[in-house]
Design an enzyme around this catalytic site. Structure first.
Site, PDB file in Angstrom:
ATOM      1  N   GLU A 261      35.515  48.743  23.549  1.00  0.00           N
ATOM      2  CA  GLU A 261      36.208  47.529  23.981  1.00  0.00           C
ATOM      3  C   GLU A 261      35.266  46.329  23.975  1.00  0.00           C
ATOM      4  OE1 GLU A 261      38.131  50.978  26.326  1.00  0.00           O
ATOM      5  OE2 GLU A 261      36.156  50.467  25.540  1.00  0.00           O
TER       6      GLU A 261
ATOM      7  N   CYS B 224      36.969  51.869  30.944  1.00  0.00           N
ATOM      8  CA  CYS B 224      36.078  52.156  32.066  1.00  0.00           C
ATOM      9  C   CYS B 224      35.945  50.880  32.911  1.00  0.00           C
ATOM     10  CB  CYS B 224      34.716  52.612  31.552  1.00  0.00           C
ATOM     11  SG  CYS B 224      33.702  51.271  30.892  1.00  0.00           S
TER      12      CYS B 224
END
Length: 148
Positions: A47, A75
């Site tokens: 990401e 996360c």
């Protein structure tokens, strides 16, 4: 495509099995796979790599009106970056529980955030605040700053 990026990066031993794609107006403007191992960078999650790529592509640090597709639920670090980049929506494949079952467990970080800073497994303590605040004062007075 995010899943394909995850597979390719994993097979190339670049990092864990994670991929991400950022889309704006039905066009891909950023993509990435986990590159932690190949770059020796613990922040090179899919990401984050995709966010960096998208920001370079549109020459802006905000990604509002953009959507991120990730092969797995983000996360805590990636979730923070998603909020800072102001993405409008997140789609993900696997869940954080799925990731934990293959050795990528980030639940401890979510728990750490609930503990007072000095009691965390990595203790945190404010130091030289009076000196550091001088920079903040100058920032508030800076006339040519770009707010974000």
């Amino acid at each position: 495509m995010a899943i394909e990026l995850a597979l390719r990066g994993m097979r190339n031993n670049e990092g864990g099995p994670f991929g991400a794609v950022i889309v704006k107006d039905n066009a891909i403007i950023g993509q990435g796979n986990n590159c932690v191992i190949s770059t020796n960078d613990p922040t090179a999650h899919a990401e984050i790599v995709a966010i960096r790529d998208a920001c370079q592509h549109i020459n802006n640090f905000w990604l509002n009106d953009c959507v991120i597709y990730a092969s797995c639920e983000p996360c805590p670090m990636c979730l923070g970056a998603i909020y800072w980049a102001r993405l409008s929506k997140v789609y993900y494949g696997c869940t954080k529980k799925d990731a934990a079952q293959i050795g990528f467990n980030d639940e401890f970080i979510f728990k750490e955030l609930q503990i007072p800073a000095r009691e965390r497994s990595i203790p945190m303590e404010s130091l030289s605040r009076d000196i550091a605040l001088r920079v903040f004062v100058e920032w508030t007075e800076k006339r040519d700053k770009s707010l974000y």
